[in-house]
Scaffold this motif. Structure first.
Motif, PDB file in Angstrom:
ATOM      1  N   ALA A  67     -17.956   5.910   3.766  1.00 43.64           N
ATOM      2  CA  ALA A  67     -17.190   6.129   2.532  1.00 43.64           C
ATOM      3  C   ALA A  67     -16.939   4.786   1.859  1.00 43.64           C
ATOM      4  CB  ALA A  67     -15.866   6.820   2.836  1.00 43.64           C
ATOM      5  N   ILE A  68     -17.250   4.702   0.581  1.00 42.51           N
ATOM      6  CA  ILE A  68     -17.021   3.480  -0.176  1.00 42.51           C
ATOM      7  C   ILE A  68     -15.823   3.704  -1.096  1.00 42.51           C
ATOM      8  CG2 ILE A  68     -18.010   1.813  -1.787  1.00 42.51           C
ATOM      9  CD1 ILE A  68     -20.719   2.402  -0.623  1.00 42.51           C
ATOM     10  N   TYR A  69     -14.804   2.882  -0.907  1.00 42.20           N
ATOM     11  CA  TYR A  69     -13.512   3.103  -1.559  1.00 42.20           C
ATOM     12  C   TYR A  69     -13.349   2.134  -2.723  1.00 42.20           C
ATOM     13  CZ  TYR A  69      -8.561   4.465  -1.739  1.00 42.20           C
ATOM     14  OH  TYR A  69      -7.344   4.958  -2.121  1.00 42.20           O
ATOM     15  N   LEU A  70     -13.384   2.681  -3.938  1.00 41.14           N
ATOM     16  CA  LEU A  70     -13.316   1.872  -5.156  1.00 41.14           C
ATOM     17  C   LEU A  70     -12.179   2.367  -6.054  1.00 41.14           C
ATOM     18  CD1 LEU A  70     -17.162   1.886  -5.959  1.00 41.14           C
ATOM     19  CD2 LEU A  70     -15.877   0.075  -4.802  1.00 41.14           C
ATOM     20  N   VAL A  71     -11.016   2.562  -5.452  1.00 44.09           N
ATOM     21  CA  VAL A  71      -9.892   3.167  -6.168  1.00 44.09           C
ATOM     22  C   VAL A  71      -8.762   2.167  -6.326  1.00 44.09           C
ATOM     23  CG1 VAL A  71      -8.150   4.997  -6.078  1.00 44.09           C
ATOM     24  CG2 VAL A  71     -10.475   5.456  -5.287  1.00 44.09           C
ATOM     25  N   HIS A  72      -8.167   2.126  -7.529  1.00 45.23           N
ATOM     26  CA  HIS A  72      -6.926   1.366  -7.736  1.00 45.23           C
ATOM     27  C   HIS A  72      -6.190   1.951  -8.924  1.00 45.23           C
ATOM     28  CE1 HIS A  72      -8.362  -0.694 -11.340  1.00 45.23           C
ATOM     29  NE2 HIS A  72      -9.497  -0.937 -10.707  1.00 45.23           N
ATOM     30  N   SER A  73      -4.929   1.585  -9.077  1.00 45.12           N
ATOM     31  CA  SER A  73      -4.067   2.167 -10.122  1.00 45.12           C
ATOM     32  C   SER A  73      -3.386   1.085 -10.939  1.00 45.12           C
ATOM     33  CB  SER A  73      -2.996   3.068  -9.474  1.00 45.12           C
ATOM     34  OG  SER A  73      -3.561   4.007  -8.601  1.00 45.12           O
ATOM     35  N   LEU A  74      -4.121   0.057 -11.330  1.00 43.02           N
ATOM     36  CA  LEU A  74      -3.511  -1.081 -12.033  1.00 43.02           C
ATOM     37  C   LEU A  74      -2.857  -0.702 -13.350  1.00 43.02           C
ATOM     38  CD1 LEU A  74      -5.734  -4.274 -11.708  1.00 43.02           C
ATOM     39  CD2 LEU A  74      -3.441  -3.875 -10.818  1.00 43.02           C
ATOM     40  N   ASP A  75      -3.261   0.431 -13.910  1.00 41.45           N
ATOM     41  CA  ASP A  75      -2.693   0.814 -15.192  1.00 41.45           C
ATOM     42  C   ASP A  75      -1.380   1.584 -15.049  1.00 41.45           C
ATOM     43  OD1 ASP A  75      -3.996   2.921 -13.996  1.00 41.45           O
ATOM     44  OD2 ASP A  75      -4.813   3.742 -15.860  1.00 41.45           O
ATOM     45  N   HIS A  76      -0.834   1.641 -13.837  1.00 43.62           N
ATOM     46  CA  HIS A  76       0.461   2.281 -13.598  1.00 43.62           C
ATOM     47  C   HIS A  76       1.480   1.233 -13.143  1.00 43.62           C
ATOM     48  CE1 HIS A  76      -2.226   5.773 -13.372  1.00 43.62           C
ATOM     49  NE2 HIS A  76      -1.168   6.515 -13.651  1.00 43.62           N
ATOM     50  N   ALA A  77       2.700   1.364 -13.609  1.00 41.13           N
ATOM     51  CA  ALA A  77       3.743   0.411 -13.225  1.00 41.13           C
ATOM     52  C   ALA A  77       4.023   0.471 -11.725  1.00 41.13           C
ATOM     53  CB  ALA A  77       5.024   0.696 -14.015  1.00 41.13           C
ATOM     54  N   ASP A  78       3.869   1.647 -11.112  1.00 41.96           N
ATOM     55  CA  ASP A  78       4.138   1.811  -9.678  1.00 41.96           C
ATOM     56  C   ASP A  78       2.844   1.793  -8.866  1.00 41.96           C
ATOM     57  OD1 ASP A  78       3.141   4.201 -10.644  1.00 41.96           O
ATOM     58  OD2 ASP A  78       4.460   5.462  -9.412  1.00 41.96           O
ATOM     59  N   PHE A  79       1.881   0.945  -9.293  1.00 44.42           N
ATOM     60  CA  PHE A  79       0.554   0.974  -8.664  1.00 44.42           C
ATOM     61  C   PHE A  79       0.599   0.670  -7.178  1.00 44.42           C
ATOM     62  CE2 PHE A  79       0.973  -3.505  -9.673  1.00 44.42           C
ATOM     63  CZ  PHE A  79       0.331  -4.157  -8.640  1.00 44.42           C
ATOM     64  N   GLU A  80       1.534  -0.162  -6.727  1.00 41.83           N
ATOM     65  CA  GLU A  80       1.568  -0.510  -5.305  1.00 41.83           C
ATOM     66  C   GLU A  80       1.816   0.711  -4.434  1.00 41.83           C
ATOM     67  OE1 GLU A  80       3.223  -4.565  -4.142  1.00 41.83           O
ATOM     68  OE2 GLU A  80       4.242  -4.210  -6.040  1.00 41.83           O
ATOM     69  N   SER A  81       2.802   1.511  -4.784  1.00 43.00           N
ATOM     70  CA  SER A  81       3.108   2.693  -3.976  1.00 43.00           C
ATOM     71  C   SER A  81       2.018   3.753  -4.118  1.00 43.00           C
ATOM     72  CB  SER A  81       4.465   3.278  -4.365  1.00 43.00           C
ATOM     73  OG  SER A  81       4.491   3.687  -5.716  1.00 43.00           O
ATOM     74  N   ARG A  82       1.488   3.917  -5.318  1.00 42.59           N
ATOM     75  CA  ARG A  82       0.414   4.892  -5.533  1.00 42.59           C
ATOM     76  C   ARG A  82      -0.818   4.533  -4.709  1.00 42.59           C
ATOM     77  NH1 ARG A  82       0.737   7.946 -10.536  1.00 42.59           N
ATOM     78  NH2 ARG A  82      -1.540   8.016 -10.537  1.00 42.59           N
ATOM     79  N   ASP A  83      -1.203   3.247  -4.737  1.00 42.46           N
ATOM     80  CA  ASP A  83      -2.394   2.823  -4.005  1.00 42.46           C
ATOM     81  C   ASP A  83      -2.181   2.897  -2.500  1.00 42.46           C
ATOM     82  OD1 ASP A  83      -3.815   2.464  -6.302  1.00 42.46           O
ATOM     83  OD2 ASP A  83      -3.738   0.279  -6.297  1.00 42.46           O
ATOM     84  N   ALA A  84      -0.964   2.589  -2.041  1.00 44.60           N
ATOM     85  CA  ALA A  84      -0.674   2.672  -0.612  1.00 44.60           C
ATOM     86  C   ALA A  84      -0.754   4.123  -0.125  1.00 44.60           C
ATOM     87  CB  ALA A  84       0.710   2.090  -0.324  1.00 44.60           C
ATOM     88  N   ASP A  85      -0.164   5.038  -0.875  1.00 45.75           N
ATOM     89  CA  ASP A  85      -0.203   6.451  -0.488  1.00 45.75           C
ATOM     90  C   ASP A  85      -1.643   6.958  -0.443  1.00 45.75           C
ATOM     91  OD1 ASP A  85       2.545   6.535  -0.319  1.00 45.75           O
ATOM     92  OD2 ASP A  85       2.836   7.452  -2.293  1.00 45.75           O
ATOM     93  N   ALA A  86      -2.427   6.599  -1.452  1.00 46.71           N
ATOM     94  CA  ALA A  86      -3.819   7.066  -1.512  1.00 46.71           C
ATOM     95  C   ALA A  86      -4.632   6.511  -0.352  1.00 46.71           C
ATOM     96  CB  ALA A  86      -4.439   6.664  -2.843  1.00 46.71           C
ATOM     97  N   ALA A  87      -4.462   5.231  -0.036  1.00 49.30           N
ATOM     98  CA  ALA A  87      -5.225   4.608   1.047  1.00 49.30           C
ATOM     99  C   ALA A  87      -4.846   5.198   2.400  1.00 49.30           C
ATOM    100  CB  ALA A  87      -4.996   3.098   1.052  1.00 49.30           C
ATOM    101  N   ARG A  88      -3.571   5.417   2.609  1.00 48.30           N
ATOM    102  CA  ARG A  88      -3.103   6.005   3.869  1.00 48.30           C
ATOM    103  C   ARG A  88      -3.723   7.395   4.067  1.00 48.30           C
ATOM    104  NH1 ARG A  88       1.717   5.692   2.634  1.00 48.30           N
ATOM    105  NH2 ARG A  88       2.204   3.660   3.541  1.00 48.30           N
ATOM    106  N   ARG A  89      -3.703   8.187   3.029  1.00 49.27           N
ATOM    107  CA  ARG A  89      -4.260   9.543   3.074  1.00 49.27           C
ATOM    108  C   ARG A  89      -5.773   9.504   3.300  1.00 49.27           C
ATOM    109  NH1 ARG A  89      -2.771  10.635  -1.555  1.00 49.27           N
ATOM    110  NH2 ARG A  89      -0.725  11.436  -0.982  1.00 49.27           N
ATOM    111  N   PHE A  90      -6.450   8.626   2.584  1.00 47.82           N
ATOM    112  CA  PHE A  90      -7.900   8.541   2.690  1.00 47.82           C
ATOM    113  C   PHE A  90      -8.322   8.114   4.094  1.00 47.82           C
ATOM    114  CE2 PHE A  90     -12.128   6.819   2.091  1.00 47.82           C
ATOM    115  CZ  PHE A  90     -12.698   7.653   1.144  1.00 47.82           C
TER     116      PHE A  90
END
Length: 302
Positions: A67-90
């Motif tokens: 699996a190649i993971y190319l996901v980030h949420s820089l355009d959201h103010a809460d990108f740190e928590s969003r990206d952490a939740d997504a990575a943990r789930r993935f």
């Protein structure tokens, strides 16, 4: 070993839309993951899934080898928590699906640095992706230069729209930009590569330079001369992001998250990738030429 089944997340994004055709060309069975599979017209097999939706993500990962993971949420103010939740789930669902390798495109920066929220988030994602037990191959990069990339668009639009610039002192920080073509080559090259499994590898172009150098070279390639600049001692990230929003079409939130990282030196200190995936990286000047040429081919003005 037979050709792996590879899931590419963010298959329609800046990097993903270039990586999928390269993998298909190499004879790899590719699943192109997108939230809107009905709109996907690229190669590979379109798979509808969202990193925020557990059910769709589990289905997308079923039967996947890499699996190649190319996901980030820089355009959201809460990108740190969003990206952490997504990575943990993935990472957890990848382990449950029997995925044998995750490849992640992260960010450069020394471990002992006081990292910006953007780079700190990239580090956190590295760990969370592997928390479920799947070995992660991390490729850490600085600015990726190519048509459609956010960091490159900032550079291109600045030198296009301003005859002269007042620049903050962080433009003297060193970075090591890399052509998107080299990023694709490295991402494809580490798939199922024994020496890369579970490793953190740094990737970059052949030259370290300052952000001001980048502006000068981009202006020289575009207009035939460096853009005149005047450095000012104080221009906070918040003010810088508003300044960027005035002269480019990059939104304030994304701009500020990127600018926060630009006071941190991000250069390659470990060149192991050059042995693992041989090939001479493209110069920054050539990467700029290629980005501008692709823009022209798509019918846009330089």
């Amino acid at each position: 070993m037979s050709s792996p089944t590879v899931l590419v997340t963010g298959a329609t994004g800046f990097v993903g839309r270039r990586l999928v055709p390269e993998l298909v060309e190499r004879g790899i069975d590719v699943r192109a993951m997108t939230r809107h599979p009905e709109r996907y017209d690229g190669p590979g097999t379109a798979v509808g899934a969202d990193v925020g939706d557990e059910e769709s993500l589990a289905a997308a990962l079923a039967g996947v080898d890499v699996a190649i993971y190319l996901v980030h949420s820089l355009d959201h103010a809460d990108f740190e928590s969003r990206d952490a939740d997504a990575a943990r789930r993935f990472g957890r669902l990848a382990a449950e699906a029997g995925v044998r390798q995750i490849v992640y495109l992260g960010g450069l920066g020394r471990e002992d640095e006081d990292l910006s929220p953007h780079l700190r988030s990239r580090r956190e994602v590295e760990g969370l992706l592997g928390a479920g037990g799947v070995p992660v191959t991390v490729l850490r990069a600085a600015i990726v230069v190519g048509h459609g990339g956010i960091s490159w668009e900032l550079t291109r639009q600045l030198v296009k729209n301003l005859p002269a610039m007042v620049v903050p002192k962080w433009t003297a920080t060193r970075t090591q930009p890399i052509a998107v073509d080299d990023v694709i080559r490295y991402l494809a090259g580490v798939i199922d590569l024994e020496g890369a499994i579970g490793q953190v590898l740094e990737i970059g172009g052949p030259e370290a330079m300052t952000y001001r150098d980048m502006l000068d070279i981009a202006s020289d390639v575009t207009a035939g001369h460096p853009v005149p600049t005047v450095t000012v001692p104080v221009l906070t990230p918040r003010l810088s992001s508003y300044w960027l929003a005035l002269v480019t079409d990059v939104d304030v939130t994304t701009g500020r998250n990127l600018i926060d990282s630009m006071s941190t030196e991000v250069v390659v200190t470990d060149n192991r990738i050059r042995t693992l995936v041989p090939g001479e990286p493209i110069s920054y000047r050539e990467a700029v030429r290629r980005a501008l040429a692709e823009r022209l081919r798509e019918g846009d003005e330089v």
